[in-house]
Design an enzyme around this catalytic site. Structure first.
Site: not given
Ligand code: DON
Length: 611
Positions: A139, A415, A433
């Site tokens: 992330r 995404t 994403t």
């Protein structure tokens, strides 16, 4: 075909019987009404076996839609050229992780609205040899100079343009580091075999219907950035047509640099300089140090039991795993199977459960490296039971009657997903994403690469909803180097400890319930993966106070729900599940039909073996 191959094709739970003969097998089929046994293809060979097996169907013919079938692996992605890259890698002897890495890079070229180098995501890996599931968190992170109120204007209101469409919108990208880390740990083929297909596609790519449609549709959005226009649109300003060719030489060069330097060019070298020079020129705060210090993290997946199945999903900084498990735990207290799929009872009970889950999300969930999340409690069966006891078919709870952690005892659109399984049963379930479709819409000059707008997934101000209407507070407030809370929910499911199922989807806040709807369809309503995917979805996220139903949801049932007091709204179909399933050595794949261009394709050796 030899005997043991056939036994594979029968469900392990089939009863052993001494009886042999086509009559016996056809008897079983008749008894199961119009279910047909895939293995009937091989009836004669079954009958030559000393102890015959009364086979159960791997696929019931009670559905209007069937998945793709193969024998040596399966790849399901949102973009057909990327799927083919994955299949090619499996054919070259690569494992599921090799294929996933190649697909991850390929989608950055062929699906620019969501595939990416400039974003981040989560990858779940099942390793058949060690029988272990691991979760890779790549992330994006907030830059080191980020701070809590950075998106508030002078009037202390959230500046949405700044959170979503500026260089401040971007978190430090994690995709490149994530894909390379997955390869380092589990890869089998050399990296060049995995990146070269993407370089080739970037060098010259025929325009598909889906790509032309998505670029044409988003031209206005992308025209905020001159470089986006130059990179993704024709110089003469005309619309894309199927059969045109798009050339992305700068992106090809960035990919070649990543290959040559094992990612250093992206985080410390050439590309890093281009990213930071550009961001600085726009007054942004990301630095070379932010890029150089970015690291993906292996995390322990969340685990939940559902009958014989064990579901593995993404832990924080995704909220997906926790709330998926929470929903499944709550719903197991009700007779959903008996009530039936998408009946007023089933939808009502799920809706009420969703209100509690999303309320908890707003308060407790954030980056686990920064906030203490009561994970154990949130996913505990007892907590789910307490919530279940507050849910009744007789009453629709107002959202204001539900608050985060009400019964928790004190303790301190874009995404994309892909699912891959190889012939040995190794699995990768990956969602990554740029946040919105085409992220911030901003392309970094000289790179052909779009910047994410993941900073909008933070709670910029308590009580002010983000781009997906989600509320948040302290736990998801902006802090330096913190990861914004995500809803991405890649899942892997084992059945009796054997690889069985994997899936995931885009859909912002709705991702969690998309996956929940799918798993209920599979595990409770016993649908094949195609039917489980196309069935109309429902969603409630506590606030806004609305039960969202997909167009196509039965009107009569909607009427009953409305009469009960649910605030119903119909929406265009949402989400795009990419799923694979393995049962007794047979692979099934299905790409959601809600968006064009996706493909599930397997490797099929049956034709060769029959020769
Ligand atoms: O991480 C998240 O939860 C969001 N950034 C996901 C965005 C998304 O799914 C958009 N697609 N429709």
């Amino acid at each position: 075909m030899e005997k043991d191959k056939l036994i594979h094709l029968a469900d392990h739970s089939a009863e052993k019987t001494n009886a042999c003969g086509i009559d016996r097998i056809l008897g079983a089929v008749t008894k199961a009404l119009n279910q047909i046994v895939l293995s009937l293809l091989f009836t004669s060979a079954i009958c030559s076996s000393a102890i015959a097996t009364e086979v159960k169907p791997l696929l019931n013919f009670d559905a209007r839609i069937l998945p793709n079938i193969a024998t040596k692996g399966m790849v399901a992605t949102q973009e057909s050229r990327a799927t083919k890259v994955g299949v090619q890698i499996l054919n070259q002897g690569g494992n599921a992780v090799d294929a996933a890495v190649a697909v991850g890079f390929a989608l950055a070229v062929t699906l620019p609205r969501a595939g990416n180098l400039g974003g981040g995501g989560f990858m779940m890996v099942y390793d058949q040899k060690s029988k272990k599931v691991e979760a890779l968190d790549y992330r994006e992170k907030a830059p080191k100079a980020a701070y809590r109120d950075m998106f508030l204007d002078k009037g202390l209101n959230v500046d949405k343009k700044k959170t979503r469409y500026s260089v401040f919108s971007a978190g430090v990208p994690g995709t490149v580091a994530g894909l390379l880390e997955a390869h380092r740990k589990y890869g089998h083929l050399p990296l060049e075999k995995l990146i070269e297909p993407a370089i080739k596609l970037a060098t010259e790519l025929p325009m598909s219907f889906a790509m032309a449609e998505s670029l044409n549709r988003k031209k206005k959005y992308m025209s905020r950035s001159k470089v986006s226009l130059e990179t993704y649109y024709k110089a003469d300003g005309s619309a894309w047509n199927i059969g045109d060719t798009i050339y992305q030489p700068k992106l090809a060069k960035v990919l070649a640099g990543i290959l040559k330097s094992n990612g250093n060019s992206f985080y410390k070298g050439d590309t890093a300089t281009k990213i930071i020079d550009f961001i600085k020129s726009q007054g942004g705060i990301m630095t070379m140090d932010d890029l150089a210090s970015y690291r993906p993290v292996w995390r322990t997946p969340l685990e939940a039991k559902f009958g014989d199945a064990t579901i593995y999903s993404m832990p924080p900084p995704s909220s997906g795993g926790i709330h998926l498990v929470q929903l499944l735990n709550i719903i197991q207290n009700f007779p959903i199977e008996r009530a039936g799929h998408n009946t007023a009872y089933s939808v009502h009970m799920s809706t009420e459960a969703m209100k509690f889950a999303y309320a908890d999300r707003s308060k407790y969930l954030g980056d686990p490296d920064f906030v203490k999340i009561p994970v154990k409690k949130l996913v505990s069966v007892d907590y789910a039971k307490t919530i279940a006891s507050k849910i009744s078919f007789d009453k629709v709870l107002e959202s204001s009657e539900v608050s985060p952690g009400m019964y928790l005892s004190d303790e301190s659109p874009q995404t994309t997903h892909f699912s891959i399984i190889d012939k040995d049963g190794n699995m990768v379930s990956n969602t990554y994403t740029l946040n919105f479709s085409f992220g911030s819409g901003i392309t970094v000059p000289g790179t052909g690469m779009i910047l994410n707008n993941e900073m909008d997934d933070f709670s910029a101000k308590a009580g002010v909803p983000n781009g997906y209407g989600l509320l948040g507070g302290d736990a998801n407030a902006i802090e330096a180097e913190k990861r914004p809370l995500s809803s991405m929910t890649p899942v892997l499911v084992l059945n009796n400890k054997e690889p069985w199922l994997e899936t995931g989807s885009p859909g912002g806040s709705r991702i969690i319930t998309i996956v929940y709807n799918f798993l209920m369809n599979k595990m409770v309503h016993n649908m094949n993966i195609a039917s489980a995917t196309v069935a109309p979805r429902i969603h409630h996220q506590w606030y806004p106070e609305v039960l969202m139903l997909e167009k196509g949801f039965p009107l009569d049932t909607a009427k009953i729900l409305k009469q009960k007091g649910h605030k119903i709204k119909f929406y265009n179909p949402w989400g795009s599940l990419q799923s694979v399933e393995m049962k007794n050595g047979v692979f099934f794949g299905f790409s959601d039909t809600r968006r064009p261009g996706a493909l599930a394709e397997g490797i099929n050796s049956l034709a060769e073996e029959a020769k």
